[in-house]
Design a protein around this motif. Structure first.
Motif, mmCIF file in Angstrom:
data_model
loop_
_atom_site.group_PDB
_atom_site.id
_atom_site.type_symbol
_atom_site.label_atom_id
_atom_site.label_comp_id
_atom_site.label_asym_id
_atom_site.label_seq_id
_atom_site.Cartn_x
_atom_site.Cartn_y
_atom_site.Cartn_z
ATOM 1 N N ALA A 171 31.097 40.329 37.448
ATOM 2 C CA ALA A 171 30.639 38.987 37.088
ATOM 3 C C ALA A 171 29.149 38.982 36.793
ATOM 4 C CB ALA A 171 30.965 38.005 38.213
ATOM 5 N N LEU A 172 28.399 39.783 37.513
ATOM 6 C CA LEU A 172 26.959 39.871 37.279
ATOM 7 C C LEU A 172 26.677 40.401 35.875
ATOM 8 C CD1 LEU A 172 24.159 39.524 38.597
ATOM 9 C CD2 LEU A 172 24.336 41.899 39.369
ATOM 10 N N ALA A 173 27.434 41.402 35.465
ATOM 11 C CA ALA A 173 27.268 41.934 34.109
ATOM 12 C C ALA A 173 27.545 40.866 33.067
ATOM 13 C CB ALA A 173 28.198 43.126 33.901
ATOM 14 N N ARG A 174 28.596 40.089 33.292
ATOM 15 C CA ARG A 174 28.930 39.028 32.338
ATOM 16 C C ARG A 174 27.840 37.955 32.313
ATOM 17 N NH1 ARG A 174 34.138 40.259 34.493
ATOM 18 N NH2 ARG A 174 34.018 38.550 36.012
ATOM 19 N N ALA A 175 27.224 37.709 33.461
ATOM 20 C CA ALA A 175 26.134 36.725 33.511
ATOM 21 C C ALA A 175 24.950 37.155 32.659
ATOM 22 C CB ALA A 175 25.698 36.505 34.962
ATOM 23 N N TYR A 176 24.745 38.466 32.527
ATOM 24 C CA TYR A 176 23.680 38.990 31.676
ATOM 25 C C TYR A 176 24.098 39.104 30.217
ATOM 26 C CZ TYR A 176 20.529 40.219 35.528
ATOM 27 O OH TYR A 176 19.659 40.176 36.589
ATOM 28 N N GLY A 177 25.316 38.624 29.909
ATOM 29 C CA GLY A 177 25.794 38.674 28.530
ATOM 30 C C GLY A 177 26.518 39.951 28.195
ATOM 31 N N GLY A 178 26.870 40.729 29.206
ATOM 32 C CA GLY A 178 27.545 41.995 28.983
ATOM 33 C C GLY A 178 29.014 41.947 29.337
ATOM 34 N N HIS A 179 29.614 43.115 29.370
ATOM 35 C CA HIS A 179 31.031 43.284 29.693
ATOM 36 C C HIS A 179 31.135 43.757 31.139
ATOM 37 C CE1 HIS A 179 35.276 44.361 28.988
ATOM 38 N NE2 HIS A 179 35.033 45.430 29.716
ATOM 39 N N GLY A 180 32.064 43.183 31.898
ATOM 40 C CA GLY A 180 32.218 43.582 33.290
ATOM 41 C C GLY A 180 33.674 43.687 33.694
ATOM 42 N N GLU A 181 34.002 44.738 34.453
ATOM 43 C CA GLU A 181 35.357 44.925 34.973
ATOM 44 C C GLU A 181 35.285 45.516 36.368
ATOM 45 O OE1 GLU A 181 38.600 46.454 32.763
ATOM 46 O OE2 GLU A 181 37.589 46.230 30.810
ATOM 47 N N THR A 182 36.357 45.291 37.134
ATOM 48 C CA THR A 182 36.489 45.893 38.453
ATOM 49 C C THR A 182 37.727 46.775 38.470
ATOM 50 O OG1 THR A 182 35.463 43.977 39.495
ATOM 51 C CG2 THR A 182 36.744 45.444 40.927
ATOM 52 N N VAL A 183 37.575 47.992 38.950
ATOM 53 C CA VAL A 183 38.671 48.956 39.008
ATOM 54 C C VAL A 183 39.007 49.229 40.472
ATOM 55 C CG1 VAL A 183 39.349 51.345 38.525
ATOM 56 C CG2 VAL A 183 38.119 50.010 36.796
ATOM 57 N N THR A 184 40.277 49.051 40.804
ATOM 58 C CA THR A 184 40.724 49.285 42.189
ATOM 59 C C THR A 184 41.697 50.446 42.295
ATOM 60 O OG1 THR A 184 42.502 47.657 41.915
ATOM 61 C CG2 THR A 184 40.397 46.858 42.812
ATOM 62 N N LYS A 185 42.099 51.030 41.158
ATOM 63 C CA LYS A 185 42.988 52.191 41.147
ATOM 64 C C LYS A 185 42.492 53.200 40.125
ATOM 65 C CE LYS A 185 47.194 49.755 42.571
ATOM 66 N NZ LYS A 185 48.613 49.430 42.224
ATOM 67 N N THR A 186 42.540 54.475 40.482
ATOM 68 C CA THR A 186 42.029 55.528 39.610
ATOM 69 C C THR A 186 42.644 55.468 38.229
ATOM 70 O OG1 THR A 186 41.800 56.957 41.559
ATOM 71 C CG2 THR A 186 41.672 58.014 39.407
ATOM 72 N N GLU A 187 43.944 55.256 38.158
ATOM 73 C CA GLU A 187 44.634 55.298 36.873
ATOM 74 C C GLU A 187 44.214 54.172 35.927
ATOM 75 O OE1 GLU A 187 47.636 53.752 40.027
ATOM 76 O OE2 GLU A 187 46.004 55.237 39.877
ATOM 77 N N ASP A 188 43.501 53.165 36.421
ATOM 78 C CA ASP A 188 43.048 52.068 35.566
ATOM 79 C C ASP A 188 41.679 52.329 34.936
ATOM 80 O OD1 ASP A 188 45.362 50.707 36.245
ATOM 81 O OD2 ASP A 188 44.400 49.577 37.868
ATOM 82 N N PHE A 189 41.029 53.395 35.355
ATOM 83 C CA PHE A 189 39.645 53.602 34.918
ATOM 84 C C PHE A 189 39.550 53.892 33.419
ATOM 85 C CE2 PHE A 189 36.030 56.384 33.934
ATOM 86 C CZ PHE A 189 34.988 55.530 34.281
ATOM 87 N N ALA A 190 40.384 54.761 32.892
ATOM 88 C CA ALA A 190 40.275 55.163 31.481
ATOM 89 C C ALA A 190 40.352 53.961 30.549
ATOM 90 C CB ALA A 190 41.355 56.182 31.148
ATOM 91 N N ALA A 191 41.308 53.057 30.798
ATOM 92 C CA ALA A 191 41.440 51.881 29.944
ATOM 93 C C ALA A 191 40.235 50.959 30.092
ATOM 94 C CB ALA A 191 42.728 51.132 30.288
ATOM 95 N N ALA A 192 39.736 50.819 31.315
ATOM 96 C CA ALA A 192 38.551 49.983 31.537
ATOM 97 C C ALA A 192 37.346 50.562 30.801
ATOM 98 C CB ALA A 192 38.263 49.865 33.033
#
Length: 551
Positions: free
Chosen positions: A496-517
């Motif tokens: 959310a902090l990244a989005r507040a600066y006008g950027g892209h932000g994501e949270t990854v909670t599983k290893t297999e989701d990292f590549a797509a993020a």
């Protein structure tokens, strides 16, 4: 030498910077150097406006690492200078050319403890190569030329010039200085040949390469030399991009979480050829692998600064030479008669075993994330980081393929990764720039994401969030088990902090989701933050058990 009509000191200063080839500076504005800001108004120099002076100084330091030319920063007096001291310390310990301009009180008010008055010679004296204050406007060309020469000569490092505001605003009719000094490297063929002949009498030599001055051409020369002679090469702390890590002679790097087998190989070596490196605290594991009082091996030390010879270790052979020029001479030598192939193959096998991922607990496994980055990023992608246990994963599992792809502080400064990544993204806008940061490390300079947004930098920041200062917690558990104190963190929503600066932000909670993020972060075309929520134990307990963290 050109001659100019009367100009104020700020204009004289900026004209000298243009003459010396400066194309970008980093600053936090202050009323103490308004004349310099006025001089920058019409200059062909990009002024990257930062959010805190520590970030500005670290961006300038990263620029110096990337280019070999002094990174330039402007900060105001007092609090501005003290904030910037963090970046000056990085530049000093990392041997990076840098020039810091500090606004100063009026010269006529000196020694009155005027508003924000500081004695900068005293303040920076121990962490800079040269510190002085310019009292006369017409001597600015002289001082600036000397500052750039000092910053780049011998062992490079930071120079601090204090600029009294009345000196900067005063008018002077003074000729511009000359451009950069052209240095011609001496012919080192004979010295290199004698050094190789000396080395050929030993059975278990190691080549240790580090320090400043390195180039892509030097990396190619080192590759050719190591291959032709069949010698094992190890790289200094956070100098992992000095040789393609896939090279059969590459034996690993001497970092805080050194491969125990490489540490033992250092102990077993009967000779060290040290090129460019100071063979410092981290490389020697607190001076324990090589005892300064009684080294277990012969040492040939190549360094551009003669004052480094014998400073800690007394070398058998001392060679005052630029590491790049000396390696060029080594690359031209024919193969010697000594066969080190078994010794070198064993060193390489130890490295290959070491970079095999060691599984950590939790749903996000950092070792697999780093391995994925290593396998999927372009060979010229730039990786930056600050300090923390998360960085040990990067050093162990990322395979650096070419020079100019690692920006990290040998001084171990937290908060370095984001400013360095912004500087790298601005300088290499066509390349992928990835910053690795711990949650504590990230929050020391995350305000510079605003700088990235303003100036169009697009780094991807991977935040490893374990809710604590992990390195300190690890040492607490070792020395004071069960008595956690001062190491827990309450963190924001980093995405959310990244989005507040006008950027892209994501949270990854599983290893297999990292590549797509990561792919989405790349496609965003803007600054991006990917938060990895890792197990509380992933970066501390497991590191100690695996031998990844320093003891």
């Amino acid at each position: 030498m050109s001659v100019s009509a009367s100009r104020h000191g700020g204009q004289i200063l900026v004209d000298q910077l243009e003459l010396l080839g400066v194309r970008r500076v980093f600053s936090v504005p202050g009323e103490s150097f308004l004349a310099a800001l006025d001089g920058l108004h019409d200059a062909k120099i990009d002024n990257i406006v930062c959010r805190q002076e520590g970030g500005a100084a670290m961006m300038a330091e990263a620029y110096g690492k990337m280019t070999g030319q002094p990174g330039v920063a402007f900060v105001t007096r007092g609090p501005g200078a003290t904030n910037a001291s963090a970046g000056v310390h990085v530049a000093m310990q990392d041997s990076t050319p840098m020039v810091l301009f500090v606004g100063q009180i009026r010269a006529e008010d000196r020694d009155r403890e005027a508003f924000q008055e500081v004695d900068y010679r005293a303040m920076f004296g121990a962490i800079a190569k040269w510190v002085t204050e310019v009292d006369h406007t017409d001597r600015l060309p002289e001082y600036i030329a000397r500052a750039f020469n000092v910053a780049t000569s011998g062992r490079p490092g930071p120079v601090v010039l204090a600029l009294p505001e009345d000196m900067l605003s005063a008018q002077a009719d003074v000729a511009d200085g000359r451009g950069p000094i052209v240095e011609l490297a001496p012919r080192l063929n004979g010295v290199a040949r004698d050094t190789l002949d000396w080395l050929s009498h030993f059975e278990r030599p190691l080549v240790v390469v580090g320090g400043p001055h390195w180039t892509a051409e030097a990396a190619q020369d080192l590759s050719a030399f190591a291959e032709r002679q069949g010698l094992p090469v190890t790289l200094g702390f956070r100098r992992q991009d000095y040789l393609d890590n896939r090279h059969p002679s590459y034996a690993g790097d001497l970092n805080v979480g050194v491969n125990p087998k490489l540490a033992q190989r250092m102990r077993d070596a009967d000779a060290l050829l040290v090129i460019g490196s100071r063979l410092g605290d981290i490389e020697t594991q607190g001076y324990s692998l090589i005892d300064p009082k009684d080294p277990n091996c012969a040492i040939a030390h190549v360094h551009a600064d003669p004052n480094e010879h014998g400073r800690v270790y007394h070398p058998d052979i001392a060679i005052t030479a630029n590491a790049v020029a000396f390696t060029r001479a080594l690359a031209d030598l024919p193969a010697c008669d000594t066969d080190w192939s078994d010794w070198t193959r064993a060193a390489r096998a130890d490295y290959d075993s070491w970079k095999t991922p060691y599984e950590t607990p939790g749903d996000v496994k950092l070792e697999q994330v780093i391995a994925w980055l290593s396998e999927n990023l372009p060979a010229d992608a730039i990786l930056t980081n600050g300090a923390g246990n998360y960085a040990a994963f990067l050093h162990r599992y990322f395979v650096y393929k070419q020079h100019g792809t690692q920006l990290a502080p040998t001084s171990g400064s937290m908060g370095y990764g984001i400013p360095a990544a912004i500087s790298a993204s601005l300088h290499h806008s066509d390349r992928t720039v990835v910053c690795l940061a711990g949650d504590g490390c990230f929050q020391m300079t995350c305000n510079e994401l605003s700088t990235a947004a303003q100036h169009g930098a697009t780094p991807i920041v991977v935040v490893v969030n374990n809710g604590r200062y992990g390195t300190i917690r690890m040492h607490q558990e070792k020395h004071y088990p069960g008595r956690v104190s001062g190491t827990m963190l309450a963190n924001p929503d980093f995405a959310a902090l990244a989005r507040a600066y006008g950027g892209h932000g994501e949270t990854v909670t599983k290893t297999e989701d990292f590549a797509a993020a990561f792919a989405r972060a790349q496609d965003s075309g803007t600054l991006a933050v990917i938060e990895l929520q890792v197990s509380e134990d992933a970066l501390s307990t497991t590191l100690t058990l695996s031998g990844l963290a320093s003891s």
